[in-house]
Write an enzyme that holds these catalytic residues in place. Structure first.
Site, PDB file in Angstrom:
ATOM      1  N   TYR A   9     -12.148  -8.477   0.111  1.00  0.00           N
ATOM      2  CA  TYR A   9     -11.782  -8.100  -1.256  1.00  0.00           C
ATOM      3  C   TYR A   9     -12.399  -9.083  -2.253  1.00  0.00           C
ATOM      4  CZ  TYR A   9      -8.970  -7.149  -5.389  1.00  0.00           C
ATOM      5  OH  TYR A   9      -8.574  -6.869  -6.673  1.00  0.00           O
ATOM      6  N   GLU A  31      -1.973  -2.873  -8.881  1.00  0.00           N
ATOM      7  CA  GLU A  31      -1.451  -4.130  -9.440  1.00  0.00           C
ATOM      8  C   GLU A  31       0.026  -3.975  -9.782  1.00  0.00           C
ATOM      9  OE1 GLU A  31      -2.798  -6.998  -9.344  1.00  0.00           O
ATOM     10  OE2 GLU A  31      -4.926  -6.557  -9.092  1.00  0.00           O
ATOM     11  N   TRP A  39      -0.180  -9.714  -2.708  1.00  0.00           N
ATOM     12  CA  TRP A  39      -1.356  -8.854  -2.832  1.00  0.00           C
ATOM     13  C   TRP A  39      -1.810  -8.393  -1.449  1.00  0.00           C
ATOM     14  CZ3 TRP A  39      -3.075  -5.465  -5.776  1.00  0.00           C
ATOM     15  CH2 TRP A  39      -4.408  -5.014  -5.722  1.00  0.00           C
TER      16      TRP A  39
END
Length: 175
Positions: A9, A31, A39
């Site tokens: 990522y 988000e 995350w």
């Protein structure tokens, strides 16, 4: 943060300017889904989110009814939080309105940074932008778009380049 998903990522996506409405919509919702979680949890569930939410097609999501939302709450592949599921549907409706008004979500969202990524060295300005963005998104009916979420979104989609100076991606994205 030594998980392989973080590396890929970071190395391939995080901080790269995004101008695709579908991907911008996806990232804003991911988000928001991350609020209160890690995350990594969201990265692990990302493909499940894409499958569950029709690849973040706002036109389809805006038509979700109560039965569809209830079925999403049974989906173990996503974060099963009623407020977060409802937020994706409300955000779909709001993004369609933004597209009608501005021509694209991209045009609307990038106006907050005058179309150019902000530099990490001007963090105070970037934080102020995330606060303005959050207020405007909320006014337009978006949910799970507080200033912290907006800042993380800005980082993710390249609206602010927060790679550290010694990171190989910082120089690549500064060009």
């Amino acid at each position: 943060m030594s998980h392989e998903l973080f590396f890929s990522y970071h190395d391939e996506e995080w901080g790269v300017p995004v101008h695709d409405d579908r991907l911008l919509f996806e990232m804003l919702n991911l988000e928001g889904a991350q609020a209160g979680l890690s995350w990594l949890t969201i990265l692990k569930k990302r493909e499940n989110y894409r499958a569950a939410f029709d690849n973040f097609d706002a036109r389809k999501i805006a038509k979700y009814d109560a039965a569809k939302k209830e079925s999403l709450l049974q989906n173990e592949g996503i974060v099963r939080n009623r407020l977060k599921v409802n937020a994706v549907v409300e955000n779909a409706k709001a993004v369609l309105e933004v597209q009608r008004e501005f021509g694209s979500f991209d045009r609307y969202i990038w106006q907050f940074v005058d179309g150019e990524p902000l530099r990490a060295s001007d963090r105070q300005h970037a934080v102020a932008v995330s606060e303005r963005m959050s207020k405007d998104l909320k006014k337009r009916g978006f949910r799970f778009v507080g200033a912290t979420i907006c800042y993380a979104f800005m980082q993710a989609v390249g609206m602010v380049n927060d790679h550290t100076a010694d990171c190989f991606r910082a120089a690549m994205l500064a060009q």
